[in-house]
Write an enzyme that holds these catalytic residues in place. Structure first.
Site, PDB file in Angstrom:
ATOM      1  N   THR A  99      39.979  42.325  17.850  1.00 51.50           N
ATOM      2  CA  THR A  99      40.296  41.504  19.022  1.00 51.50           C
ATOM      3  C   THR A  99      39.549  40.174  19.062  1.00 51.50           C
ATOM      4  O   THR A  99      40.002  39.234  19.713  1.00 51.50           O
ATOM      5  CB  THR A  99      39.990  42.278  20.318  1.00 51.50           C
ATOM      6  N   THR A 133      38.200  46.754  15.325  1.00 52.87           N
ATOM      7  CA  THR A 133      37.718  47.891  16.120  1.00 52.87           C
ATOM      8  C   THR A 133      38.645  49.085  16.041  1.00 52.87           C
ATOM      9  O   THR A 133      38.198  50.236  15.984  1.00 52.87           O
ATOM     10  CB  THR A 133      37.559  47.456  17.596  1.00 52.87           C
TER      11      THR A 133
END
Length: 516
Positions: free
Chosen positions: A106, A18
């Site tokens: 993540t 991300t």
């Protein structure tokens, strides 16, 4: 500005995720996010001077270089080959930098941080993994603060902070041990936690490190070694109410499967039905699978044998993962199975129970026994304890497995926390469910029912009712172990029947729970 000297500076390794993502279609704000290149991240860092390849932190210029995986990916696509690529980059540049920052998505960060912790053996420099919940170019993104703070922890030596020479994760101003990490929120900025170990450090106005929690570097000469061989023929299996035995059988019959991380209820509990335990025994004994028991709970640890609902797993050959996370257990298993240890299944199980890089609160060392005067420990199990035959003597079966890591201190140099005698898979030969009654001595091969109980060699008297078709004995022998188990010689275990004993015994070993 002047260029930093050799061995100073930080290398950023960009893997995707991300933090560096952009919309796949620039004119469509609803298009999926995909990993972009590294330049945008560097340009977003305050204090970064691209022409000098430096970043200014606390009025000090830190050399900052960056490399990327050959093909940056979304972390949901992570696999062993990417862990190997990351580890190879660190090894290639290990002598050129004081620390490393790895930018990662993540979703699987806890798996990667655990895998690298086991792969990078004898690490003496910080490897700080970080990412973000929002891309670095979006409003209110947490990316910049995470990256800058990670660089500051990685450059600790140059900046005068305590050095944390471990694989760590920096997220939302907290520094966690990588092999203790769990993702606890899909989108919150406090996306990660380390439920069974406090954060190693935190970043507020000042950088703080809990040095008492940081792993100490060995005084003996060591060098970075990378465990590149990972065996991913493993799986994570979460037990749930009503799980069908035929499903377990189908899983355990998977071609090539070598190990299972068993995620159980509470403190390591699972169904006690004959059908369930038969399938676990099938996996261990017939298929030769390595089983490790970890809790489904976010916090706490497995205590196999504490309740009847975990004793069956212990007897079946499932080993305890103590307070390991599922991510740590899985990646540790991949590393151990990849070593192809000479001792086979038993050595793999023994190594799985050692605390290799701070992933569990203690190490479990096992003293295995076999029938006396039998070379092959498998050839005479089960053994029989009968009144009309007299005491049963078992002898130590080989040396205690201590691992193959450089600089690994002997178990004798560490603190004994607890010691247990485990007698597993006990069955009555006469089909009666009466009582188990016998005495246990250590290094007293001529012990009888009249032998003194005041001696240090007396471990205890077993007098308990059978709880099922198969039973187990767990005897706390901590005080005796502290007095007489010095491992200067091979041990002998003597079981003395006290009447009514006509039983078969499947396995015997002493477990030493030892803290570093």
């Amino acid at each position: 500005m002047s260029t930093a000297s050799y061995m100073e500076g930080v290398l950023i390794i960009y893997t995707g995720g991300t933090i560096g993502s952009v919309r796949s279609d620039p004119i469509d704000p609803m298009s999926p996010l995909v990993p972009d290149d590294m330049a945008k991240i560097l340009d977003s860092l305050p204090g970064y001077i691209p022409q000098d390849k430096e970043i200014v932190l606390k009025y000090q210029a830190i050399r900052l270089d960056a490399v990327a995986l050959e093909k940056p990916i979304d972390s949901s696509n992570i696999s062993a080959k990417y862990w190997q690529e990351m580890a190879s980059i660190i090894k290639e540049h290990y002598e050129d930098y004081e620390g490393f920052v790895l930018l990662h998505g993540t979703d699987t960060m806890a798996y990667t941080s655990s895998a690298l912790a086991f792969m990078l053996e004898n690490l003496t420099k910080p490897v700080i993994i970080t990412g973000s919940q929002l891309p670095i170019g979006e409003t209110r993104s947490d990316a910049v603060q995470n990256v800058v703070t990670a660089i500051e922890f990685a450059a600790a030596r140059s900046l005068g902070h305590p050095v944390v020479p471990e694989v760590c994760v920096l997220f939302h101003n907290e520094l966690f041990r990588g092999c203790r990490l769990r993702k606890v929120s899909a989108s919150g900025y406090r996306g990660f936690d380390s439920p069974n170990l406090s954060a190693l450090g935190e970043a507020g106005e000042h950088i703080k490190v809990r040095t008492e929690l940081v792993r100490q570097i060995s005084d003996r000469p060591t060098w970075l070694d990378v465990a590149m061989d990972l065996d991913m023929d493993i799986m994570s299996l979460e037990i749930f109410p009503g799980i069908k035995p035929e499903v377990l059988r189908a899983i355990f019959d998977t071609e090539g499967l070598r190990g299972v991380v068993l995620k159980t209820f509470g403190t390591g509990n699972a169904p006690t039905t004959r059908e369930f335990l038969q399938e676990i025994e099938y996996g261990v004994r017939e298929k030769g699978l390595l089983f490790v028991n970890v809790t489904q709970c976010l916090q706490g640890e497995v205590k196999q044998g504490l309740y009847e609902v975990s004793a069956g797993l212990l007897a079946a050959g499932v080993i305890s993962g103590l307070d390991m996370t599922p991510e740590a257990a899985l990646t540790k298993m991949a590393m151990i199975l990849g070593r192809k240890l000479e001792g086979g299944c038993r050595a793999e199980a023994d190594m799985m129970q050692l605390n290799l890089c701070g992933e569990q609160r203690a190490s479990i060392y096992n003293v295995h026994f076999r029938p006396r005067d039998v070379e092959n420990s498998k050839s005479r199990w089960p053994v029989t304890l009968q009144d009309n035959i007299g005491p049963l003597v078992l002898e130590q079966d080989g040396d205690i497995f201590q691992g193959h890591l450089q600089g690994n201190a002997s178990y004798k140099d560490k603190k004994l926390e607890q010691a247990f005698l485990r007698l597993l898979g006990i069955k009555r030969k006469d089909d009666k469910r009466d009582r188990l009654k016998f005495k246990v001595y250590l290094d007293e091969p001529n012990a009888t029912g009249k032998s003194p109980e005041e001696r240090a060699s007396y471990l205890g008297t077993i007098n308990k009712r059978f709880t099922g078709d198969t039973d187990n004995v767990l005897l706390n022998i901590t005080q005796s172990a502290k007095r007489i188990i010095d491992m200067g010689h091979n041990l002998e275990l003597t079981l003395v029947p006290l009447g009514g004993s006509d039983i078969e015994l499947q396995n015997a070993h002493i477990t030493l729970i030892i803290r570093d």
